[in-house]
Scaffold this active site. Sequence first.
Site, PDB file in Angstrom:
ATOM      1  N   ASP A 194       0.904  -1.221  -0.076  1.00  0.00           N
ATOM      2  CA  ASP A 194       0.151  -0.149  -0.047  1.00  0.00           C
ATOM      3  C   ASP A 194       0.851   1.378  -0.046  1.00  0.00           C
ATOM      4  OD1 ASP A 194      -2.395  -1.453   0.298  1.00  0.00           O
ATOM      5  OD2 ASP A 194      -2.105  -1.637   2.485  1.00  0.00           O
ATOM      6  N   GLY A 195       0.565   2.497  -0.611  1.00  0.00           N
ATOM      7  CA  GLY A 195       1.047   3.488  -0.636  1.00  0.00           C
ATOM      8  C   GLY A 195       1.867   3.818  -1.808  1.00  0.00           C
ATOM      9  N   CYS A 196       1.746   2.945  -2.789  1.00  0.00           N
ATOM     10  CA  CYS A 196       2.134   2.886  -4.114  1.00  0.00           C
ATOM     11  C   CYS A 196       1.422   3.454  -5.093  1.00  0.00           C
ATOM     12  CB  CYS A 196       2.769   1.760  -4.583  1.00  0.00           C
ATOM     13  SG  CYS A 196       4.286   1.028  -3.622  1.00  0.00           S
ATOM     14  N   ALA A 197       1.643   4.386  -6.054  1.00  0.00           N
ATOM     15  CA  ALA A 197       0.476   4.837  -6.902  1.00  0.00           C
ATOM     16  C   ALA A 197       0.296   3.510  -8.173  1.00  0.00           C
ATOM     17  CB  ALA A 197       1.148   5.827  -7.533  1.00  0.00           C
ATOM     18  N   SER A 198       1.293   2.856  -8.297  1.00  0.00           N
ATOM     19  CA  SER A 198       1.193   1.564  -9.078  1.00  0.00           C
ATOM     20  C   SER A 198       1.146   0.671  -8.124  1.00  0.00           C
ATOM     21  CB  SER A 198       2.393   1.416  -9.889  1.00  0.00           C
ATOM     22  OG  SER A 198       3.035   2.558 -10.459  1.00  0.00           O
TER      23      SER A 198
END
Length: 136
Positions: A48-52
């Site tokens: 979690d916390g990644c744009a991808s």
Amino acid sequence: MATEAFEEIVEDFEFLEDWEDRYRHVIELGKAMKPLEEALKVPATKVDGCASQVWLHPKIEGNVFSFDGDSDALIVRGLIAVLAALYNGLPVAQVAAVDAQAELGRLGLQDHLSAQRSNGVRAMIVRIRSVAAAAA
């Protein structure tokens, strides 16, 4: 305290003066990675916390830390490869001692990644450190 594999990336980056070439090199590192098995792309391995979309599958064998990873974005796959070079092969207890921001700073990545990508790299580092800490 960087691995030999990470030092090779640092040397490559010193040779590649233009950021466009460095960016392409990071992408090539990602393309060279073996894809993560689809069966491992599950909520438990998703970061979690990644744009991808990002998945990290950690492994600890004989007190040695490593992980496989994958992403739906080429540059992020490359960043996963850079982090793998930084962490894979370290004793579990040494993972927390790696100053990832300083090591990645040697590559100048923070100056050339979007805020979202930088947040994603931090999220991956947090995941790596927490898995290693739990195993230590």
